[in-house]
Each structure stands twice: as structure tokens, then as C-alpha cells.
Design a protein around this motif. Sequence first.
Motif, PDB file in Angstrom:
ATOM      1  N   THR A 192     -45.437 -18.834  23.002  1.00 48.23           N
ATOM      2  CA  THR A 192     -46.088 -18.582  21.953  1.00 48.23           C
ATOM      3  C   THR A 192     -46.142 -19.796  20.723  1.00 48.23           C
ATOM      4  O   THR A 192     -45.069 -20.059  20.418  1.00 48.23           O
ATOM      5  N   PRO A 193     -47.109 -20.025  20.248  1.00 50.97           N
ATOM      6  CA  PRO A 193     -47.144 -20.986  19.175  1.00 50.97           C
ATOM      7  C   PRO A 193     -46.109 -20.336  17.851  1.00 50.97           C
ATOM      8  O   PRO A 193     -45.972 -19.336  17.602  1.00 50.97           O
ATOM      9  N   THR A 194     -45.466 -21.539  17.345  1.00 53.18           N
ATOM     10  CA  THR A 194     -44.593 -21.178  16.242  1.00 53.18           C
ATOM     11  C   THR A 194     -44.856 -21.826  14.950  1.00 53.18           C
ATOM     12  O   THR A 194     -45.433 -22.781  15.171  1.00 53.18           O
ATOM     13  N   SER A 195     -44.478 -21.268  13.950  1.00 51.06           N
ATOM     14  CA  SER A 195     -45.010 -21.509  12.686  1.00 51.06           C
ATOM     15  C   SER A 195     -43.799 -22.576  11.867  1.00 51.06           C
ATOM     16  O   SER A 195     -43.823 -22.828  10.895  1.00 51.06           O
ATOM     17  N   ASP A 196     -42.929 -22.720  12.861  1.00 50.68           N
ATOM     18  CA  ASP A 196     -41.861 -23.534  12.513  1.00 50.68           C
ATOM     19  C   ASP A 196     -41.973 -25.142  12.379  1.00 50.68           C
ATOM     20  O   ASP A 196     -41.424 -25.836  11.563  1.00 50.68           O
ATOM     21  N   TYR A 197     -43.229 -25.439  12.615  1.00 45.92           N
ATOM     22  CA  TYR A 197     -43.692 -26.987  12.475  1.00 45.92           C
ATOM     23  C   TYR A 197     -44.742 -26.888  11.739  1.00 45.92           C
ATOM     24  O   TYR A 197     -45.862 -25.988  11.986  1.00 45.92           O
ATOM     25  N   ARG A 198     -44.752 -27.865  10.777  1.00 53.52           N
ATOM     26  CA  ARG A 198     -46.044 -28.245   9.773  1.00 53.52           C
ATOM     27  C   ARG A 198     -47.311 -28.815  10.756  1.00 53.52           C
ATOM     28  O   ARG A 198     -46.935 -29.859  11.334  1.00 53.52           O
TER      29      ARG A 198
ATOM     30  N   ALA B 120     -40.565 -30.235  11.584  1.00 52.72           N
ATOM     31  CA  ALA B 120     -39.792 -29.030  11.323  1.00 52.72           C
ATOM     32  C   ALA B 120     -39.128 -29.176   9.806  1.00 52.72           C
ATOM     33  O   ALA B 120     -38.279 -28.564   9.197  1.00 52.72           O
ATOM     34  N   GLY B 121     -39.208 -30.670   9.269  1.00 58.30           N
ATOM     35  CA  GLY B 121     -38.796 -30.824   8.157  1.00 58.30           C
ATOM     36  C   GLY B 121     -37.301 -31.528   8.324  1.00 58.30           C
ATOM     37  O   GLY B 121     -36.581 -31.707   7.329  1.00 58.30           O
ATOM     38  N   LEU B 122     -37.016 -32.007   9.489  1.00 60.38           N
ATOM     39  CA  LEU B 122     -35.805 -32.847   9.738  1.00 60.38           C
ATOM     40  C   LEU B 122     -35.896 -34.247   9.800  1.00 60.38           C
ATOM     41  O   LEU B 122     -36.769 -34.654  10.246  1.00 60.38           O
ATOM     42  N   PRO B 123     -34.807 -34.929   9.412  1.00 53.86           N
ATOM     43  CA  PRO B 123     -34.695 -36.358   9.790  1.00 53.86           C
ATOM     44  C   PRO B 123     -35.371 -36.730  11.300  1.00 53.86           C
ATOM     45  O   PRO B 123     -34.943 -36.174  12.121  1.00 53.86           O
ATOM     46  N   ALA B 124     -36.265 -37.720  11.399  1.00 54.59           N
ATOM     47  CA  ALA B 124     -36.866 -38.176  12.852  1.00 54.59           C
ATOM     48  C   ALA B 124     -36.039 -39.135  13.404  1.00 54.59           C
ATOM     49  O   ALA B 124     -36.389 -40.284  13.354  1.00 54.59           O
ATOM     50  N   THR B 125     -34.929 -38.983  14.038  1.00 58.09           N
ATOM     51  CA  THR B 125     -33.914 -40.027  14.646  1.00 58.09           C
ATOM     52  C   THR B 125     -34.346 -40.100  16.009  1.00 58.09           C
ATOM     53  O   THR B 125     -34.523 -39.058  16.646  1.00 58.09           O
ATOM     54  N   SER B 126     -34.114 -41.154  16.445  1.00 57.56           N
ATOM     55  CA  SER B 126     -34.332 -41.567  18.040  1.00 57.56           C
ATOM     56  C   SER B 126     -33.135 -41.374  18.928  1.00 57.56           C
ATOM     57  O   SER B 126     -32.094 -41.822  18.350  1.00 57.56           O
ATOM     58  N   ALA B 127     -33.366 -40.489  19.929  1.00 59.08           N
ATOM     59  CA  ALA B 127     -31.987 -40.502  20.677  1.00 59.08           C
ATOM     60  C   ALA B 127     -31.568 -41.676  21.555  1.00 59.08           C
ATOM     61  O   ALA B 127     -30.586 -41.670  22.018  1.00 59.08           O
TER      62      ALA B 127
ATOM     63  N   ALA C  45     -40.154 -39.830  21.747  1.00 60.03           N
ATOM     64  CA  ALA C  45     -40.999 -39.806  20.612  1.00 60.03           C
ATOM     65  C   ALA C  45     -41.311 -38.480  20.261  1.00 60.03           C
ATOM     66  O   ALA C  45     -41.413 -37.932  19.071  1.00 60.03           O
ATOM     67  N   LEU C  46     -41.519 -37.462  21.298  1.00 62.27           N
ATOM     68  CA  LEU C  46     -41.899 -36.088  21.262  1.00 62.27           C
ATOM     69  C   LEU C  46     -40.617 -35.423  20.311  1.00 62.27           C
ATOM     70  O   LEU C  46     -40.925 -34.599  19.142  1.00 62.27           O
ATOM     71  N   GLU C  47     -39.353 -35.718  20.344  1.00 65.20           N
ATOM     72  CA  GLU C  47     -38.305 -35.058  19.763  1.00 65.20           C
ATOM     73  C   GLU C  47     -38.313 -35.579  18.430  1.00 65.20           C
ATOM     74  O   GLU C  47     -38.028 -34.925  17.531  1.00 65.20           O
ATOM     75  N   GLN C  48     -38.617 -37.065  18.103  1.00 64.98           N
ATOM     76  CA  GLN C  48     -38.548 -37.394  16.666  1.00 64.98           C
ATOM     77  C   GLN C  48     -39.931 -36.649  16.058  1.00 64.98           C
ATOM     78  O   GLN C  48     -39.455 -36.193  14.970  1.00 64.98           O
ATOM     79  N   ILE C  49     -40.959 -36.336  16.294  1.00 63.68           N
ATOM     80  CA  ILE C  49     -42.139 -35.836  15.861  1.00 63.68           C
ATOM     81  C   ILE C  49     -41.819 -34.208  15.612  1.00 63.68           C
ATOM     82  O   ILE C  49     -42.057 -33.701  14.609  1.00 63.68           O
ATOM     83  N   ARG C  50     -40.854 -33.601  16.774  1.00 69.92           N
ATOM     84  CA  ARG C  50     -40.738 -32.134  16.523  1.00 69.92           C
ATOM     85  C   ARG C  50     -39.810 -32.190  15.089  1.00 69.92           C
ATOM     86  O   ARG C  50     -39.913 -31.314  14.432  1.00 69.92           O
ATOM     87  N   ARG C  51     -38.705 -32.999  15.167  1.00 68.83           N
ATOM     88  CA  ARG C  51     -37.874 -33.012  14.021  1.00 68.83           C
ATOM     89  C   ARG C  51     -38.598 -33.191  12.632  1.00 68.83           C
ATOM     90  O   ARG C  51     -38.488 -32.536  11.775  1.00 68.83           O
ATOM     91  N   GLU C  52     -39.503 -34.006  12.705  1.00 68.54           N
ATOM     92  CA  GLU C  52     -40.181 -34.508  11.497  1.00 68.54           C
ATOM     93  C   GLU C  52     -41.201 -33.361  11.092  1.00 68.54           C
ATOM     94  O   GLU C  52     -41.347 -33.003   9.735  1.00 68.54           O
TER      95      GLU C  52
END
Length: 166
Positions: A57-63, A155-162, A146-153
Motif C-alpha cells: 500500500t502506498p505510504t505517506s512516509d515519502y514526499r 523520507a527526509g534523511l541524508p541520501a548516502t550511497s551504500a 540510487a533507489l535507496e538514496q532516493i528513498r532516504r531523501e
Amino acid sequence: MSSAITRLRWPLVLAAGLTLGACSTEVPTAAATSWTGSSSAGTPPMQVPPISTGMATPTSDYRDGDYAATGWYGGLPSSIDVELTLDDGVVSEVTVTPNATDPTSLDLQRRFAAAVPGVVVGRPIDGLEVGKLAGSSGTPQGFNDALEQIRREAAGLPATSANTAG
């Protein structure tokens, strides 16, 4: 000849019984795990598995918005640029730009870039991950980075690369 008719009658009677057994005035809901409605043929109740779309289900945790990241992978290292649009936590648009200079790697990245929208558009970003696609097993690692970086950004978190470029 009568044995042939008898053999034909039983499958028809059985099929008619199964069809009538599925008739009832009750209708199962999407959340139902079984259906206990009565049947006119005296058959046991029909079991109905839960209905699942296979999508979260779509979540509102992401802008909502447009996001971009570079995903790194491999030992060379290799990278791809990913641009993605989120609407209500769901990927509505994605573009992958290959960065490879090696002809074989560039071909794999281009094929991946052409195939990935059909796999991710319309799916929630939460938990989204792409595996081997269009013959490429490395490029999806960069996409997932890249998807993880975008998810973090988003969600308002720092977009760091693994992964790292060096």
C-alpha cells in the motif's frame, strides 16, 4: 454404446454438481480467507484464498517530487544516473541514464534503462528492489543503490550511497 454414454454422463453430472456447489447468496470479500456459504448441491463450502495484488500500500512516509541519484556498482566502478518521480509514495516516472564507456557495459546499461520503467512505474517505492533485468545483473545493483538514496531523501534523511566510487 451404453457404457460410453454412462462414462460421458458422470463427468457432466460432476461438473454440474461443482457448478451448483459454487452458487450461494453470500459473496466472499477480499479479506475473506474462506467462504462458508451454503450450496444447493450439498457440496462442502468453497475455499477462497485471500486476494493479494502483490504490491504494498502506498505510504505517506515519502514526499512527492522529482529525485535524482547516481547509483554505483561493480569493481571498475560503474554507475548509472537515475531520475525518479514519486506521487503518494508510488513511482510515477523513472529515467535511467547509462554512464558506461565500455561497449559491452554500455549495451547492458541501455537495455536495463529501456526495461526498468515497465518494472517499477506504478509500484510503491517502499521495499522496491530490482533484480537481474534485460540480461544485466550488475546494473540493477546500481539502480538499487540510487533507489535507496532516493528513498532516504524522500523520507527526509541524508541520501548516502551504500557503494562508493573508489
